[in-house]
Scaffold this active site. Structure first.
Site, PDB file in Angstrom:
ATOM      1  N   SER A 164      42.795  44.872  37.762  1.00 59.52           N
ATOM      2  CA  SER A 164      42.092  44.239  38.866  1.00 59.52           C
ATOM      3  C   SER A 164      41.164  45.253  39.513  1.00 59.52           C
ATOM      4  CB  SER A 164      43.097  43.755  39.897  1.00 59.52           C
ATOM      5  OG  SER A 164      43.773  44.861  40.460  1.00 59.52           O
ATOM      6  N   LYS A 165      40.312  44.762  40.408  1.00 61.39           N
ATOM      7  CA  LYS A 165      39.400  45.641  41.139  1.00 61.39           C
ATOM      8  C   LYS A 165      40.178  46.705  41.888  1.00 61.39           C
ATOM      9  CE  LYS A 165      34.974  43.763  41.394  1.00 61.39           C
ATOM     10  NZ  LYS A 165      35.009  42.285  41.368  1.00 61.39           N
ATOM     11  N   ARG A 166      41.253  46.272  42.527  1.00 61.09           N
ATOM     12  CA  ARG A 166      42.048  47.187  43.338  1.00 61.09           C
ATOM     13  C   ARG A 166      42.667  48.276  42.466  1.00 61.09           C
ATOM     14  NH1 ARG A 166      46.856  44.978  47.018  1.00 61.09           N
ATOM     15  NH2 ARG A 166      47.926  46.975  46.900  1.00 61.09           N
ATOM     16  N   ALA A 218      40.222  50.942  41.564  1.00 58.75           N
ATOM     17  CA  ALA A 218      39.966  51.896  42.643  1.00 58.75           C
ATOM     18  C   ALA A 218      41.070  52.951  42.659  1.00 58.75           C
ATOM     19  CB  ALA A 218      39.911  51.173  43.975  1.00 58.75           C
TER      20      ALA A 218
END
Length: 497
Positions: free
Chosen positions: A258-260, A263
RNA sequence: GCCCCCAUCGUCUAGCGGCCCAGGACGUGGCCCUCUCAAGGCCAAAACACGAGUUCGAACCUCGUUGGGGGCACCA
């Protein structure tokens, strides 16, 4: 043998709404390999029919990523081809024509339901725990009357008419036959109110028109696969060979990337985005090797592959449909292997920008000498400056404490360094041939272990406790500068005593 | 909730009925090499999700359970 010894036509069809990541790159790689090994054609098609989702720069990043990986496409934007245009946004009319064909044949129908009505319908279905699916209101409409409403300008979409009864058997190359009950398949929208097609229609039309022989795509398409087969069969077209690749899981193996999660990864110096990988010091050879192995294997022990190896050895028969989690430590290992596989000259060129980026002034002569001794010590190109930056520095600033040898005092260390200074300054030059034996002898005379003595010199000369081999490093730095740094070390130790 | 897919060491995987009390790789631990760090070499710990069935024989076939994943948009 692979059934694809005939030249294939394959396409990588990303939507320019996001960045090119490892999963997409792997799909593109498999497309590319299949095309190259069969003398076929690798096509890049941009799936940008939904203008609302247009992301500036995304297409450019995508193409850059593919080029960096060395996956050149034979047909597509920038290179052309006889099946264009290769951007779906330029093919709107084509899709409309085909949708109307289906209407004429009674295989699709106009629908006048408003988005609001559909939303409340869905909500109700959800509350009653019913399958979420179009209720078929406009399916019953008389085609003649519907056509009149359309002619009168009433807003509408075009929906595909899935047979009410029976089931469809579709074939995925990796999973075999999949049987799906038609009643579980929705009457998907083909054409929106604004006249633009949706993926389901556009991709099928394009694949047909572009004569795609093998469709390699992510398994997120598995759920709409029956729909796609229905559409193709409604037109009476020949189906391509379908290959649905597993998705990539996050490193923990729990859940999709996921995007998270990305990061979080970035904090550890990793990224799933191809364009980040370059800056992080990964070489495309390693990226290719690693992603090739996510879901594909050659045998029970071979793991190192160059692009040429892969072109020769890849086979869709050895693809694995199970989802896979990315293992970045293994990624590092492979990056190291490919770095070691590079010629010195090649590695010099690749490592130079990283030194420059770290603020070092790079002397190419020096770099040529430095590269061989760091080649087996770095896992990523980015590690080069921290490992060998001191070669390009005028002065070095050791930590005084580290200047003191193991189990020694500052005074002992200063004395040892003085002896080293005398020894080295008496040599015509410093390199392994001239300095190694005398230095070891000196250690003996001082009743020190070679490691103790070398350690002190290392810190004085490189400023670090960890460095490439000492004597080879001194040879590159040069006698003059070495002596200067040793003098400085003696001073520092003197101040401590 | 409904539909579909998947299931071997922590992770990537080999295995397509007997060659497997399961092989390789990363990582982990130990040893060797060694001027530090690497690289390299050797060794070790580490897995067939569970339950039935089929079979002389199952990691491999069938069914179920469990777990994981994907999808259920006028996104792709």
């Amino acid at each position: 043998m692979t059934p694809s010894t005939k030249p294939v036509r394959v396409r990588f069809a990303p939507s320019p709404t996001g960045r090119l990541h490892l999963g997409g790159a792997r799909t593109a790689l498999y497309d590319y390999l299949l095309a190259r090994q069969t003398g076929g054609t690798f096509i890049l098609r941009i799936e940008d029919i939904d203008l609302k989702r247009y992301v500036p720069g995304a297409e450019e990043e995508l193409k850059q990523g593919l080029r960096w990986l060395g996956l050149e496409w034979d047909e597509g934007p920038d290179v052309g081809g006889s099946f264009g245009p290769y951007r779906q946004s330029e093919r709107k009319e084509i899709y409309l024509d085909y949708a109307r064909q289906l209407i004429d044949q009674g295989k699709a129908y106009y629908c006048f339901c408003t988005p609001q009505r559909l939303a409340s319908m869905r909500e109700q279905q959800q509350r009653s725990k019913l399958p979420i699916k179009y209720d078929g209101t406009c399916r019953q409409l008389d085609p003649g009357k519907a056509a009149k409403r359309v002619a009168a300008g009433e807003p509408h979409v075009i929906r595909f008419k899935i047979p009410e009864e029976g089931s469809i058997t579709i074939h995925d190359y990796l999973r075999g036959d999949i049987v799906v009950e038609n009643r579980t398949i929705d009457d998907y929208i083909l054409i929106r109110t604004d006249g633009f097609a949706l993926y389901h229609l556009a991709a099928m039309v394009d694949d047909h028109l572009m004569k795609i022989s093998h469709v390699i795509r992510g398994s997120e398409w598995l759920s709409t696969f029956p729909l796609h087969a229905h559409i193709i069969r409604a037109f009476g077209w020949e189906e391509p060979i379908w290959i649905h690749l597993s998705i990539f899981l996050k490193p923990s193996g729990k859940g999709k990337m996921s995007k998270r999660e990305s990061a979080e990864l970035m904090k550890d110096g990793y990224s799933i985005y191809i364009n980040d990988l370059q800056g992080l010091g990964y070489v495309p050879e390693a990226v290719l090797n690693c992603i090739a192995l996510m879901g594909w294997s050659y045998d029970d022990h071979t793991e190192f592959f160059t692009k040429e190896d892969l072109i020769q050895k890849f086979s869709i028969d050895r693809l694995n449909p199970a989802p896979a989690a990315i293992n970045f430590t293994k990624f590092d290992h492979f990056n190291g292997l490919h770095i070691r596989n590079l010629s010195i000259e090649d590695l010099c060129n690749r490592v130079k920008p990283f030194f420059l980026n770290a603020g070092y002034k790079v002397d190419d002569q020096v770099l040529m000498q430095v590269t061989p001794i760091i080649q087996q010590r770095i896992a990523t190109l980015e590690e080069a400056p921290t490992m060998a930056g001191f070669f390009f520095e005028e002065h070095v600033y050791p930590n005084p404490q580290e200047l003191i040898g193991a189990k020694m005092t500052a005074v002992d260390s200063a004395n040892a360094l003085r002896a080293v200074y005398d020894l080295l300054s008496s040599l015509p030059r410093i390199d392994t041939e001239t300095a190694e034996i005398p230095m070891r002898n000196l250690a003996d005379q001082l009743h020190l272990k070679a490691g103790q003595l070398f350690g002190i010199i290392r810190v004085a000369v490189t400023g670090k406790t960890v460095s490439p081999p000492l004597i080879e490093s001194m040879a590159i730095i040069g006698k003059e500068k070495v002596l200067e740094r040793i003098l400085n070390g003696i001073d520092m130790l003197g101040n401590m005593a």
